[in-house]
Enzyme design. Sequence first.
Site, mmCIF file in Angstrom:
data_model
loop_
_atom_site.group_PDB
_atom_site.id
_atom_site.type_symbol
_atom_site.label_atom_id
_atom_site.label_comp_id
_atom_site.label_asym_id
_atom_site.label_seq_id
_atom_site.Cartn_x
_atom_site.Cartn_y
_atom_site.Cartn_z
ATOM 1 N N ALA A 193 2.523 -2.127 2.551
ATOM 2 C CA ALA A 193 3.528 -1.991 1.501
ATOM 3 C C ALA A 193 2.808 -1.845 0.165
ATOM 4 O O ALA A 193 1.675 -2.312 0.002
ATOM 5 C CB ALA A 193 4.433 -3.209 1.502
ATOM 6 N N GLY B 89 2.229 -3.529 6.322
ATOM 7 C CA GLY B 89 3.398 -2.748 6.729
ATOM 8 C C GLY B 89 3.025 -1.482 7.483
ATOM 9 O O GLY B 89 3.817 -0.977 8.276
ATOM 10 N N GLU C 194 2.650 -2.642 10.939
ATOM 11 C CA GLU C 194 3.999 -2.952 11.432
ATOM 12 C C GLU C 194 4.779 -1.674 11.745
ATOM 13 O O GLU C 194 5.523 -1.615 12.726
ATOM 14 C CB GLU C 194 4.726 -3.814 10.393
ATOM 15 C CG GLU C 194 4.075 -5.191 10.278
ATOM 16 C CD GLU C 194 4.552 -5.983 9.072
ATOM 17 O OE1 GLU C 194 4.384 -5.496 7.937
ATOM 18 O OE2 GLU C 194 5.091 -7.083 9.259
ATOM 19 N N GLU D 72 -1.799 -9.647 4.951
ATOM 20 C CA GLU D 72 -0.888 -10.188 3.936
ATOM 21 C C GLU D 72 -1.302 -11.573 3.462
ATOM 22 O O GLU D 72 -1.061 -11.950 2.318
ATOM 23 C CB GLU D 72 0.553 -10.243 4.486
ATOM 24 C CG GLU D 72 1.220 -8.890 4.654
ATOM 25 C CD GLU D 72 0.989 -8.243 6.010
ATOM 26 O OE1 GLU D 72 0.047 -8.654 6.725
ATOM 27 O OE2 GLU D 72 1.750 -7.320 6.345
HETATM 28 N N1 CAA Z 1 -0.580 -0.775 -2.110
HETATM 29 C C1 CAA Z 1 -0.827 -0.057 -3.227
HETATM 30 N N2 CAA Z 1 -1.977 0.625 -3.443
HETATM 31 C C2 CAA Z 1 -2.912 0.576 -2.486
HETATM 32 C C3 CAA Z 1 -2.726 -0.162 -1.286
HETATM 33 C C4 CAA Z 1 -1.478 -0.858 -1.119
HETATM 34 N N3 CAA Z 1 -1.174 -1.547 0.004
HETATM 35 N N4 CAA Z 1 -3.838 -0.047 -0.537
HETATM 36 C C5 CAA Z 1 -4.683 0.751 -1.230
HETATM 37 N N5 CAA Z 1 -4.130 1.112 -2.397
HETATM 38 C C6 CAA Z 1 -4.723 1.954 -3.451
HETATM 39 C C7 CAA Z 1 -5.794 1.218 -4.216
HETATM 40 O O1 CAA Z 1 -5.230 0.419 -5.215
HETATM 41 C C8 CAA Z 1 -6.613 2.362 -4.775
HETATM 42 O O2 CAA Z 1 -5.945 2.893 -5.886
HETATM 43 P P1 CAA Z 1 -6.804 3.280 -7.204
HETATM 44 O O3 CAA Z 1 -7.710 4.382 -6.753
HETATM 45 O O4 CAA Z 1 -5.747 3.752 -8.184
HETATM 46 O O5 CAA Z 1 -7.529 2.078 -7.627
HETATM 47 C C9 CAA Z 1 -6.538 3.405 -3.659
HETATM 48 O O6 CAA Z 1 -5.415 3.062 -2.862
HETATM 49 C C10 CAA Z 1 -7.765 3.419 -2.774
HETATM 50 O O7 CAA Z 1 -7.972 2.067 -2.308
HETATM 51 P P2 CAA Z 1 -9.416 1.346 -2.387
HETATM 52 O O8 CAA Z 1 -10.170 1.833 -3.579
HETATM 53 O O9 CAA Z 1 -9.169 -0.125 -2.276
HETATM 54 O O10 CAA Z 1 -10.081 1.937 -1.073
HETATM 55 P P3 CAA Z 1 -11.161 1.218 -0.146
HETATM 56 O O11 CAA Z 1 -11.582 2.255 0.846
HETATM 57 O O12 CAA Z 1 -12.204 0.539 -0.942
HETATM 58 O O13 CAA Z 1 -10.335 0.052 0.636
HETATM 59 C C11 CAA Z 1 -8.479 -0.848 1.877
HETATM 60 C C12 CAA Z 1 -9.312 0.409 1.531
HETATM 61 C C13 CAA Z 1 -9.340 -1.804 2.693
HETATM 62 C C14 CAA Z 1 -7.313 -0.341 2.727
HETATM 63 C C15 CAA Z 1 -7.990 -1.526 0.597
HETATM 64 O O14 CAA Z 1 -7.390 -0.577 -0.244
HETATM 65 C C16 CAA Z 1 -7.000 -2.616 0.836
HETATM 66 O O15 CAA Z 1 -7.357 -3.709 1.226
HETATM 67 N N6 CAA Z 1 -5.686 -2.346 0.614
HETATM 68 C C17 CAA Z 1 -4.635 -3.331 0.702
HETATM 69 C C18 CAA Z 1 -4.256 -3.599 2.134
HETATM 70 C C19 CAA Z 1 -3.172 -4.662 2.201
HETATM 71 O O16 CAA Z 1 -3.334 -5.758 1.735
HETATM 72 N N7 CAA Z 1 -2.050 -4.326 2.851
HETATM 73 C C20 CAA Z 1 -0.930 -5.235 3.025
HETATM 74 C C21 CAA Z 1 0.100 -5.015 1.947
HETATM 75 S S1 CAA Z 1 1.409 -6.242 1.999
HETATM 76 C C22 CAA Z 1 2.496 -5.693 3.176
HETATM 77 O O17 CAA Z 1 2.287 -4.681 3.804
HETATM 78 C C23 CAA Z 1 3.734 -6.528 3.348
HETATM 79 C C24 CAA Z 1 4.538 -6.248 4.562
HETATM 80 O O18 CAA Z 1 4.287 -6.773 5.613
HETATM 81 C C25 CAA Z 1 5.698 -5.349 4.502
#
Ligand code: CAA
Length: 259
Positions: free
Chosen positions: A66, A110, A113, A133
């Site tokens: 998400a 998500g 999921e 999460e």
């Molecule tokens: N939401 C919004 N933006 C996201 C995102 C997310 N879930 N995941 C990645 N992005 C964005 C980053 O902010 C970044 O944007 P900028 O270039 O503007 O800074 C871009 O995508 C590229 O990401 P990274 O620079 O972090 O890329 P990376 O290769 O170094 O890492 C990653 C990749 C490991 C996937 C890392 O981005 C990450 O950990 N993302 C978050 C994953 C996460 O926590 N997901 C769970 C969300 S909560 C949820 O989903 C709730 C639910 O159950 C419904």
Amino acid sequence: MAYELIEVRTEAGKVGIVTLNRPKQLNALNNQLMDELGAALKSFDADPAIGCMIITGSEKAFAAGADIGAMASWSFKDVYKDDYITRNWETIRGIRKPVIAAVSGFALGGGCELTMMCDFIIAADNAKFGQPEIKLGIIPGAGGTQRLPRAIGKAKAMDMALTGRMMDAAEAERSGLVSRVVPLDKLMDEALAAALVICEFSQIAVMAAKESVNRAFETGLSDGVMFERRMFHALFATADQKEGMDAFVNKRKAQFRNE
Ligand code: CAA
């Protein structure tokens, strides 16, 4: 409906393909994307020519979860009363034709999921699954704590939900989360081939098979077996059952008419 955050196309006039398309955000799932995905799937489901659907993302990310930027300032009222986050997340459950997730790269939160809401998952060898999460001070909110243990058992589901670690494609296949792992450059070929196989069969039987397997996750064994039996009986009322069995007996290819 015009789509901005997904791309929609059909293959061979029978397979509906939805590609999640927010590459800069690694296909992070926001309300607009989920609304578009829900609308596209419903439209394919209602189209008699479509026998199967595929959801896919980019090479780097199926979906990284998400949209954290959007969620960061949300309140309880936003998520509970106004249903900001889960609106449309369950749409996929109501889709009656098969939906395959073709996953490369990250399928996190998500995103993971969403893959589990599909009927089965074909993964590229670079796929990574996770429920991170916990690192954000929340828990999975789109079925992760319920579908993951059903898919891979309590031990691994707890490990992933509590540590937030990722599982690579090989571990995901060993654990039963994904049905097949293929080289990245073969992912869409494999998913499409599977979809086309499904499209050859009677849509009625395919829908009944999907409904019966899904029932296994909602009932005890006796009720589930009885549900299956009634569906099995009902299929003897279809022309496709007559066609399928006559084709076998007469050593010819069946031509199902979905009747
Ligand atoms: N939401 C919004 N933006 C996201 C995102 C997310 N879930 N995941 C990645 N992005 C964005 C980053 O902010 C970044 O944007 P900028 O270039 O503007 O800074 C871009 O995508 C590229 O990401 P990274 O620079 O972090 O890329 P990376 O290769 O170094 O890492 C990653 C990749 C490991 C996937 C890392 O981005 C990450 O950990 N993302 C978050 C994953 C996460 O926590 N997901 C769970 C969300 S909560 C949820 O989903 C709730 C639910 O159950 C419904």
